[in-house]
Write a protein that holds these residues in place. Sequence first.
Motif, PDB file in Angstrom:
ATOM      1  N   ILE A  33       0.827  -1.237  -0.069  1.00  0.00           N
ATOM      2  CA  ILE A  33       0.099   0.038   0.008  1.00  0.00           C
ATOM      3  C   ILE A  33       0.996   1.340   0.091  1.00  0.00           C
ATOM      4  O   ILE A  33       0.675   2.074  -0.861  1.00  0.00           O
ATOM      5  N   ARG A  34       1.687   1.397   0.975  1.00  0.00           N
ATOM      6  CA  ARG A  34       2.724   2.565   0.967  1.00  0.00           C
ATOM      7  C   ARG A  34       3.267   2.558  -0.339  1.00  0.00           C
ATOM      8  O   ARG A  34       3.733   3.599  -0.870  1.00  0.00           O
ATOM      9  N   SER A  36       2.519   1.899  -3.219  1.00  0.00           N
ATOM     10  CA  SER A  36       1.358   2.247  -4.041  1.00  0.00           C
ATOM     11  C   SER A  36       1.215   3.776  -4.230  1.00  0.00           C
ATOM     12  O   SER A  36       1.080   4.524  -5.300  1.00  0.00           O
ATOM     13  N   GLU A  37       0.983   4.185  -2.955  1.00  0.00           N
ATOM     14  CA  GLU A  37       0.828   5.604  -2.640  1.00  0.00           C
ATOM     15  C   GLU A  37       2.045   6.275  -3.124  1.00  0.00           C
ATOM     16  O   GLU A  37       1.794   7.367  -3.842  1.00  0.00           O
ATOM     17  N   ASP A  38       3.042   5.882  -2.652  1.00  0.00           N
ATOM     18  CA  ASP A  38       4.411   6.635  -3.214  1.00  0.00           C
ATOM     19  C   ASP A  38       4.673   6.715  -4.654  1.00  0.00           C
ATOM     20  O   ASP A  38       4.807   7.698  -5.263  1.00  0.00           O
ATOM     21  N   ARG A  39       4.220   5.694  -5.238  1.00  0.00           N
ATOM     22  CA  ARG A  39       4.246   5.526  -6.879  1.00  0.00           C
ATOM     23  C   ARG A  39       3.270   6.542  -7.426  1.00  0.00           C
ATOM     24  O   ARG A  39       3.739   7.303  -8.307  1.00  0.00           O
ATOM     25  N   VAL A  40       2.326   6.739  -6.919  1.00  0.00           N
ATOM     26  CA  VAL A  40       1.227   7.465  -7.751  1.00  0.00           C
ATOM     27  C   VAL A  40       1.714   9.027  -7.547  1.00  0.00           C
ATOM     28  O   VAL A  40       1.453   9.862  -8.274  1.00  0.00           O
ATOM     29  N   LEU A  41       1.998   9.457  -6.034  1.00  0.00           N
ATOM     30  CA  LEU A  41       2.366  10.547  -5.949  1.00  0.00           C
ATOM     31  C   LEU A  41       3.734  11.097  -6.866  1.00  0.00           C
ATOM     32  O   LEU A  41       3.954  12.054  -7.319  1.00  0.00           O
ATOM     33  N   GLN A  44       2.563  11.603 -10.354  1.00  0.00           N
ATOM     34  CA  GLN A  44       2.025  13.011 -10.299  1.00  0.00           C
ATOM     35  C   GLN A  44       2.963  13.985 -10.433  1.00  0.00           C
ATOM     36  O   GLN A  44       2.966  15.208 -11.006  1.00  0.00           O
ATOM     37  N   GLU A 116      -1.178   7.071 -14.459  1.00  0.00           N
ATOM     38  CA  GLU A 116      -1.048   5.727 -14.165  1.00  0.00           C
ATOM     39  C   GLU A 116      -0.149   4.974 -15.040  1.00  0.00           C
ATOM     40  O   GLU A 116       0.608   5.572 -15.942  1.00  0.00           O
TER      41      GLU A 116
END
Length: 409
Positions: A33-34, A36-41, A44, A116
């Motif tokens: 989960i962490r 994925s969060e870091d990857r999205v940020l 962006q 994405e």
Amino acid sequence: MYRRSLRQRVAIAFAICVAVLSIAWGLAFFAAIRLSEDRVLMQQLEVAAKSYPRLSMNLSGYDKVASLPASLQDWAKTNPAEGLYEFEADELHVAVVTADNDQQKAFVVFDVAGIEAASSEDWWLLLVITGAVGTLGMLGFGLGIVVMRRAVAPVAQLAKAVADIDLEHLSVEDYKRIGSSRFGDDEVGLLAATIEKTLERISAFVARERYFTSSASHELRTPITVITGALELLEQSKLSEADVKALDRVRRATLEMRTTIEMFLCLARETDDALYDEQFLVAPLVSNAVDLQRHLLCHKRLEVEIEPLANPCVSGHPQAFAIAVNNLVRNAFEHSHSGQGPISIHIKERELFITNQVHSAATGDTASEASSSQGYGLGLGIVQRLCERNGWSFSLHVDEKSVVARLSW
């Protein structure tokens, strides 16, 4: 020394294994989960950095259908319900909401183009997650084996200690190999102590049996030898006819006593001095048994027919075989009546048949009378035990006219 019972140790081991696996899986999901969060940020931020100094806005709000991007206008005219929608082809995520003032539908559009991950990156991420899950599964399996192996280690130790004991050749000290003191006061310790006590009793019994057979073999044979020597001396002196008959009876009784002693010693021994592989012929033993028991036919008008259809050579214990044949021949001679026909003995390649008649119109005897427990008694039981000890087979067939004893090897 174990402080807990085997049941408690297995339960604790299972609980530890489940707890460790649960913690490992929890940490793995949290890390995913962490990540994925870091990857999205990071994605962006990377898109925003590329458009610097003019920062693009990924989130846009629209209160009219006509202001929406052209690709979404046709869809918006269908009056969609409130909720979240995804348009993969356009890389757009749309939230439909209702404005508070006029209950008019409004649209929040999130442009995820460049944020994405590409399909190839998704496959690599799926491969990494699959590898991590497989690795955790293998580690969990290995941990389970290690934990359970330690939990049941006392059982394995006891099984190895029992397997190291040669049950065919027990010694007096074999029971000490168990070492029940190594185990605790749990179920395994109780089982080890019970096996140790049982083997101790068996070892003591084996020691007594060996002492008895070695002592009885000498003490019982010595008087027989003395009597035989005395009979030989008496035969050299001048005796009356009545004395000769009495001497013959004593000789036969002595011979039967010697055979009985040998028979019971043979059955009582745990081992038979490695005579099980000796090669011997069947025909001489059968002829000798007939000669030894022929006195039982003195007052009977019976003939003995020996038909050597083969001349087999048997591998085994010759003394045990001779005892079995003597018992069968004696039973046949004792339970045959005068005028009932000949007693036939057939020697085949792997079988010996002794047949005698048990029905006669003159005497009125029947097969049931001849086959009663008083008729054959202990002799056939001894033959059966000798056959079981030496790997032979014995059977007795009784019908209205005859009794057939079959000994096969």
